[in-house]
Scaffold this motif. Structure first.
Motif, PDB file in Angstrom:
ATOM      1  N   GLY A 174       0.824  -1.201   0.000  1.00  0.00           N
ATOM      2  CA  GLY A 174       0.000   0.000   0.000  1.00  0.00           C
ATOM      3  C   GLY A 174       0.861   1.255   0.000  1.00  0.00           C
ATOM      4  N   ALA A 205       1.894  -1.539  -6.012  1.00  0.00           N
ATOM      5  CA  ALA A 205       1.293  -2.699  -5.361  1.00  0.00           C
ATOM      6  C   ALA A 205       1.745  -4.029  -5.955  1.00  0.00           C
ATOM      7  CB  ALA A 205      -0.232  -2.586  -5.436  1.00  0.00           C
ATOM      8  N   ASP A 229      -5.712   6.115  -4.908  1.00  0.00           N
ATOM      9  CA  ASP A 229      -6.234   4.756  -4.740  1.00  0.00           C
ATOM     10  C   ASP A 229      -7.753   4.724  -4.601  1.00  0.00           C
ATOM     11  OD1 ASP A 229      -4.292   2.853  -5.019  1.00  0.00           O
ATOM     12  OD2 ASP A 229      -3.683   2.827  -2.920  1.00  0.00           O
TER      13      ASP A 229
END
Lengths: 316, 316
Positions: free
Chosen positions: A17, A54, A303
């Motif tokens: 993340g 990621a 995100d």
């Protein structure tokens, strides 16, 4: 502040993340032949950044520095560089793969990836444009060969690629239909969209037909469903370079064209984009700016997928 | 013949003369995103090949495979490649540095380095053109912005870059003056040169004046002397990317421009070259062809500098 031979960069040692991103100090690279070292002034963020953070994607295992968009000032030039000199303001998109990216104080770029920054926009705007504009340009103009009067459907038309694609399609004289949630319809009309569709309320395959070109930024079912709104001989260009075989098979069955592409660094495309900017036909919408050190915050916001327009890192 | 997953390539383990070149069998590479694997049909040789063979140049230490020119057939495409499909005939120049070059059965190329091979020329002609044509195009058109009616002086006009530059300059409507030994003057006139100078008999700085653009393929004293034949504001473009400071200093003193460049892979340039070929305005002269296995023989001949036109490796 850094010493003369180092620079700050946003790097990561593991995939994960936004929290894996950290500011480090590394050696400032030297340009090879036909490359320049650019002092980054602003660098856009794109979904490709979150995906690579990621998954590693085309870059493989970390450590690496993300960032494909750059606007800045040429610091030094490599052997053979005749096009730019130190002090020139430039912008462009770095090629894939490029593991020493623009989310840093300095970045190495191939000269063929860059062009002169239009004087009519600042570095934040210029740093927001390259990847999304090249994607839209290569999809609509290079691959679909969009012509005046053609009907084009742009999915997620208020998104990063979408809002630029609407403007490029209008500049080409096309009739533009865009999908977006209702709250973004005014934004799309301001960009020049001729028709807007609320994808939450309406099945676009019922609402649209006889389309010449679809720009598919969503993939999955949308790719295949988009084939069904085309006129015979029409084309869906998907900017997601991998997906199911059904896309190709269904296109063949329907007598239409299905194309997948991956945006590629290119000066000719950047020149076309700079021309549109100079003519006042193309502007990015900036959703927010962050200092380089806060790259993780920008990733967190990105995100969510809820921003309208582009997120940009600003390097002081 | 090779097995399906290998290929023949001309490689070297040490720097040196043509004798260091040897044919080896290596794994056939796979294209990365925005790359294609090309089945090489023909690959030109250039002075950059002899130089890199002997010095390592931009490639550093061997082993490496030389060859920047390629004409062939797309075998497989990497992720995101929408421009070409397997079976397409393509030609182009590989970027610097590129240590897994075209002097092999197959070569990986960035898609932006390639364009479709014109149907009006064969692979040998197409394999001879890319590096020399892009050099001339980038020097004369991109950097010098050559315009109709301008006077251009081309040194070593019967050489690899020179004989292509003469044709490109004529196609741009320029008045072309070329230097060559007397035996090559008929050749230059056939290419379209308006004036020819025997550099062995005549000091070009005495014979030529009021030149707008000089294409300098020789370097050294020629670069600096060329500045003296320019009209005010004229430009010497040297295709040798490194040299003495005197070139820049003398240009400043004389009020003219001095530019050094290194040719760069580029599809836009290749498209322009393909257009000239299709219009019948550009053809390479082939000095000789060699099978891939005889690459060392081709290097020996090239090293002499006595050929008129291009040497090409042909891959069966």
């Amino acid at each position: 502040m850094t010493t003369v031979n180092t620079m700050r960069a946003i790097s990561q040692d593991t995939l994960g993340g936004p929290e894996v991103l950290k500011e480090i100090e590394v050696e400032r690279p030297a340009p090879r032949p036909n490359q320049v070292l650019v002092r980054v002034r602003a660098a856009g963020l794109n979904p490709t950044d979150w995906k690579h953070r990621a998954t590693g994607g085309f870059l493989g295992e970390p450590p690496f520095v993300l960032g494909w968009d750059v606007s800045g000032v040429v610091e030094t030039v490599g052997i053979g560089v005749a096009t730019f000199k130190p002090g020139d303001e430039v912008f462009g998109m770095l090629p894939y793969p490029w593991g020493h990216g623009s989310h840093a104080e300095y970045v190495i770029a191939p000269v063929r990836a860059l062009t002169h920054k239009p004087a009519s926009i600042d570095h934040i705007q210029a740093g927001a444009l390259p990847l999304v504009s090249l994607t839209a340009w290569q999809a609509l103009v290079e691959n679909a060969e969009l012509r005046p009067g053609q009907r084009v459907l742009i999915h997620a038309a208020a998104g990063g690629v979408g809002h630029v694609a609407v403007q490029i399609a209008k500049a080409r004289g096309a009739y533009v239909i865009g999908t977006a949630s209702a709250g973004k319809h005014d934004f799309l009309r301001e960009l020049g969209a001729d028709e807007v569709i609320d994808y939450r309320e309406t099945d676009f395959t019922e609402a649209v037909k006889d389309v010449d070109v679809v720009l598919d930024t969503l993939g999955g079912d949308t790719s295949v469903d988009s084939l069904r709104v085309l006129r015979p001989g029409g084309i869906v260009v998907s900017i997601l370079p991998v997906g199911s075989d059904e896309f190709d098979k269904e296109a063949e069955r329907l007598g239409v064209r299905a194309l997948r592409m991956l945006v590629d660094a290119d000066r000719a495309g950047m020149n076309a984009i700079a021309d549109l900017v100079e003519k006042g036909e193309l502007r990015p919408t900036i959703a927010g700016t962050f200092p380089l050190a806060d790259a993780a915050e920008a990733h967190k916001l990105g995100d969510t997928g809820r921003t309208t327009g582009k997120l940009v890192l600003v390097v002081d």
